[in-house]
Write a protein that holds these residues in place. Structure first.
Motif, PDB file in Angstrom:
ATOM      1  N   GLN A  38       5.919  -9.492  -2.874  1.00 46.26           N
ATOM      2  CA  GLN A  38       5.131 -10.318  -3.629  1.00 46.26           C
ATOM      3  C   GLN A  38       3.674  -9.510  -3.643  1.00 46.26           C
ATOM      4  O   GLN A  38       3.301  -9.112  -4.778  1.00 46.26           O
ATOM      5  CB  GLN A  38       5.049 -11.705  -3.104  1.00 46.26           C
ATOM      6  N   PRO A  39       3.189  -8.928  -2.483  1.00 47.25           N
ATOM      7  CA  PRO A  39       1.861  -8.287  -2.680  1.00 47.25           C
ATOM      8  C   PRO A  39       2.148  -7.000  -3.328  1.00 47.25           C
ATOM      9  O   PRO A  39       0.921  -6.701  -4.338  1.00 47.25           O
ATOM     10  CB  PRO A  39       1.459  -7.820  -1.258  1.00 47.25           C
ATOM     11  N   LEU A  40       3.148  -6.256  -3.336  1.00 51.70           N
ATOM     12  CA  LEU A  40       3.284  -5.029  -4.102  1.00 51.70           C
ATOM     13  C   LEU A  40       3.400  -5.716  -5.503  1.00 51.70           C
ATOM     14  O   LEU A  40       2.655  -4.923  -6.559  1.00 51.70           O
ATOM     15  CB  LEU A  40       4.547  -4.495  -3.796  1.00 51.70           C
ATOM     16  N   ALA A  41       4.196  -6.555  -5.992  1.00 49.58           N
ATOM     17  CA  ALA A  41       4.324  -7.111  -7.521  1.00 49.58           C
ATOM     18  C   ALA A  41       3.059  -7.553  -7.924  1.00 49.58           C
ATOM     19  O   ALA A  41       2.679  -7.260  -9.304  1.00 49.58           O
ATOM     20  CB  ALA A  41       5.381  -7.936  -7.347  1.00 49.58           C
ATOM     21  N   GLU A  42       2.234  -8.086  -7.330  1.00 53.72           N
ATOM     22  CA  GLU A  42       0.996  -8.680  -7.601  1.00 53.72           C
ATOM     23  C   GLU A  42      -0.029  -7.360  -7.819  1.00 53.72           C
ATOM     24  O   GLU A  42      -0.689  -7.212  -9.015  1.00 53.72           O
ATOM     25  CB  GLU A  42       0.248  -9.616  -6.582  1.00 53.72           C
ATOM     26  N   GLN A  43       0.070  -6.382  -7.111  1.00 53.84           N
ATOM     27  CA  GLN A  43      -0.764  -5.167  -7.141  1.00 53.84           C
ATOM     28  C   GLN A  43      -0.366  -4.484  -8.351  1.00 53.84           C
ATOM     29  O   GLN A  43      -1.432  -3.878  -9.290  1.00 53.84           O
ATOM     30  CB  GLN A  43      -0.758  -4.178  -6.182  1.00 53.84           C
ATOM     31  N   LEU A  44       0.780  -4.359  -8.767  1.00 57.09           N
ATOM     32  CA  LEU A  44       1.240  -3.617  -9.762  1.00 57.09           C
ATOM     33  C   LEU A  44       1.519  -4.418 -11.191  1.00 57.09           C
ATOM     34  O   LEU A  44       1.683  -3.921 -12.146  1.00 57.09           O
ATOM     35  CB  LEU A  44       3.009  -2.873  -9.466  1.00 57.09           C
ATOM     36  N   LYS A  45       1.167  -5.865 -10.815  1.00 56.81           N
ATOM     37  CA  LYS A  45       1.300  -6.774 -12.081  1.00 56.81           C
ATOM     38  C   LYS A  45       2.829  -6.702 -12.581  1.00 56.81           C
ATOM     39  O   LYS A  45       2.690  -6.681 -13.956  1.00 56.81           O
ATOM     40  CB  LYS A  45       0.369  -6.374 -13.054  1.00 56.81           C
ATOM     41  N   LEU A  46       3.780  -6.820 -11.942  1.00 54.83           N
ATOM     42  CA  LEU A  46       5.165  -6.585 -12.156  1.00 54.83           C
ATOM     43  C   LEU A  46       5.529  -8.327 -11.823  1.00 54.83           C
ATOM     44  O   LEU A  46       5.242  -8.652 -10.760  1.00 54.83           O
ATOM     45  CB  LEU A  46       5.971  -5.646 -11.449  1.00 54.83           C
ATOM     46  N   PRO A  47       6.468  -8.696 -12.884  1.00 55.90           N
ATOM     47  CA  PRO A  47       7.335  -9.864 -12.156  1.00 55.90           C
ATOM     48  C   PRO A  47       8.347  -9.551 -11.252  1.00 55.90           C
ATOM     49  O   PRO A  47       8.693  -8.653 -10.815  1.00 55.90           O
ATOM     50  CB  PRO A  47       8.114 -10.254 -13.550  1.00 55.90           C
ATOM     51  N   ILE A  48       8.580 -10.600 -10.530  1.00 53.33           N
ATOM     52  CA  ILE A  48       9.512 -10.450  -9.376  1.00 53.33           C
ATOM     53  C   ILE A  48      10.807 -11.015  -9.866  1.00 53.33           C
ATOM     54  O   ILE A  48      10.935 -12.231 -10.340  1.00 53.33           O
ATOM     55  CB  ILE A  48       9.254 -11.048  -8.328  1.00 53.33           C
ATOM     56  N   HIS A  49      12.007 -10.450 -10.056  1.00 49.53           N
ATOM     57  CA  HIS A  49      13.286 -10.945 -10.368  1.00 49.53           C
ATOM     58  C   HIS A  49      14.190 -11.233  -9.252  1.00 49.53           C
ATOM     59  O   HIS A  49      14.425 -10.528  -8.327  1.00 49.53           O
ATOM     60  CB  HIS A  49      14.238  -9.760 -11.371  1.00 49.53           C
ATOM     61  N   LYS A  87      14.755   4.564 -13.104  1.00 50.24           N
ATOM     62  CA  LYS A  87      13.563   3.860 -12.977  1.00 50.24           C
ATOM     63  C   LYS A  87      13.527   3.829 -11.296  1.00 50.24           C
ATOM     64  O   LYS A  87      14.206   4.300 -10.747  1.00 50.24           O
ATOM     65  CB  LYS A  87      13.772   2.424 -13.333  1.00 50.24           C
ATOM     66  N   ARG A  88      12.147   3.388 -10.815  1.00 52.26           N
ATOM     67  CA  ARG A  88      12.321   2.984  -9.485  1.00 52.26           C
ATOM     68  C   ARG A  88      12.204   1.259  -9.086  1.00 52.26           C
ATOM     69  O   ARG A  88      11.297   0.889  -9.685  1.00 52.26           O
ATOM     70  CB  ARG A  88      10.974   3.677  -8.969  1.00 52.26           C
ATOM     71  N   ILE A  89      13.122   1.127  -8.448  1.00 48.21           N
ATOM     72  CA  ILE A  89      13.270  -0.270  -8.114  1.00 48.21           C
ATOM     73  C   ILE A  89      13.048  -0.734  -6.690  1.00 48.21           C
ATOM     74  O   ILE A  89      13.960  -0.092  -5.770  1.00 48.21           O
ATOM     75  CB  ILE A  89      14.936  -0.737  -8.499  1.00 48.21           C
ATOM     76  N   VAL A  90      12.349  -1.779  -6.496  1.00 50.24           N
ATOM     77  CA  VAL A  90      12.379  -2.193  -4.991  1.00 50.24           C
ATOM     78  C   VAL A  90      13.110  -3.546  -5.055  1.00 50.24           C
ATOM     79  O   VAL A  90      13.114  -4.288  -5.798  1.00 50.24           O
ATOM     80  CB  VAL A  90      10.837  -2.745  -4.831  1.00 50.24           C
ATOM     81  N   ILE A  91      13.963  -3.669  -3.731  1.00 48.29           N
ATOM     82  CA  ILE A  91      14.595  -4.736  -3.627  1.00 48.29           C
ATOM     83  C   ILE A  91      14.223  -5.305  -2.220  1.00 48.29           C
ATOM     84  O   ILE A  91      14.339  -4.710  -1.277  1.00 48.29           O
ATOM     85  CB  ILE A  91      16.081  -4.586  -3.468  1.00 48.29           C
ATOM     86  N   ASP A 150       0.826  -1.317  -0.053  1.00 44.58           N
ATOM     87  CA  ASP A 150       0.002   0.196   0.032  1.00 44.58           C
ATOM     88  C   ASP A 150       1.014   1.211  -0.025  1.00 44.58           C
ATOM     89  O   ASP A 150       0.486   2.175  -0.734  1.00 44.58           O
ATOM     90  CB  ASP A 150      -0.986   0.001   1.111  1.00 44.58           C
ATOM     91  N   LEU A 151       1.933   1.155   0.626  1.00 46.20           N
ATOM     92  CA  LEU A 151       2.817   2.533   0.941  1.00 46.20           C
ATOM     93  C   LEU A 151       3.646   2.791  -0.568  1.00 46.20           C
ATOM     94  O   LEU A 151       3.636   3.584  -0.893  1.00 46.20           O
ATOM     95  CB  LEU A 151       3.822   2.357   2.122  1.00 46.20           C
ATOM     96  N   LEU A 152       3.979   1.430  -0.975  1.00 42.11           N
ATOM     97  CA  LEU A 152       5.174   1.625  -2.236  1.00 42.11           C
ATOM     98  C   LEU A 152       4.259   1.792  -3.548  1.00 42.11           C
ATOM     99  O   LEU A 152       4.895   2.282  -4.677  1.00 42.11           O
ATOM    100  CB  LEU A 152       5.890   0.514  -2.130  1.00 42.11           C
ATOM    101  N   ARG A 153       3.104   1.538  -3.634  1.00 45.50           N
ATOM    102  CA  ARG A 153       2.404   1.402  -4.937  1.00 45.50           C
ATOM    103  C   ARG A 153       1.998   2.774  -5.692  1.00 45.50           C
ATOM    104  O   ARG A 153       2.161   3.031  -6.679  1.00 45.50           O
ATOM    105  CB  ARG A 153       0.979   0.705  -4.674  1.00 45.50           C
TER     106      ARG A 153
END
Length: 188
Positions: A61-72, A135-139, A38-41
């Motif tokens: 994972q919840p962030l990636a799912e909300q944004l429909k992004l793959p997780i590397h 870009k904006r990258i989450v690790i 919720d905070l990062l979306r």
């Protein structure tokens, strides 16, 4: 053009010796992972990467799912083992972490020094900065590795910082090219 790296320390994870790679997050940790999302979306995240450890992946994972992004997943982003292959007390681990930030070449027998951990993770960070410039990258990461990364750029991030971090925790590192401009804590 600035690149933002969001270091997300994993949510609460019940410790079980010998299950570093597999142990997940608690129910409270799962709820906190939803708050991380919720905070990062609203940050405009472009890329989500993680340590291969389940607790780091489950936190982002919840962030990636909300944004429909793959997780590397990057194997080199795994947690640092301070103690090597033998089980030691939590107090002994804390003392090893403290000494490793005072002396970056110190490691317990079989453990990994701060310098060795930086030699493992900083090339990954540099590659992410080059590949995803602007870009904006989450690790999804771990407290010790997060501190090691930050310490590479600013040695004031050491044992005392590591000890006060929370599970989860979020820090935004803003870069111009490969030069760190600032670090801001986003989790409260």
């Amino acid at each position: 053009m600035r690149t933002n790296i969001y270091l997300v320390r994993h949510a609460e994870s019940p410790f079980r010796y010998g299950e570093e790679r597999e142990r997940g997050i608690s129910e409270a940790g799962a709820q906190a992972a939803k708050r991380v999302a919720d905070l990062l979306r609203m940050e405009g995240i472009d890329v989500v990467v993680t340590s291969p450890y389940a607790r780091a992946l489950l936190t982002v994972q919840p962030l990636a799912e909300q944004l429909k992004l793959p997780i590397h997943s990057y194997e080199g982003l795994h947690e640092r083992f301070v103690e090597g292959d033998h089980q030691v007390s939590w107090e002994a681990k804390k003392q090893a972490v403290k000494k490793s930030f005072e002396d970056p070449d110190y490691a317990m027998d079989g453990g990994e020094s701060t310098r060795e951990a930086q030699q493992r993770v900083i090339p990954i960070l540099m590659d992410l900065l080059d590949t995803y410039h602007g870009k904006r990258i989450v690790i999804g990461t771990h407290g010790n590795i997060m501190t090691v990364m930050m310490n590479y750029y600013d040695q004031s991030y050491g044992y005392d910082f590591w000890e006060q971090t929370t599970m989860p925790d979020i820090y935004r590192m803003t870069f111009e090219g490969n030069q760190l401009l600032q670090i801001v804590r986003l989790w409260n």
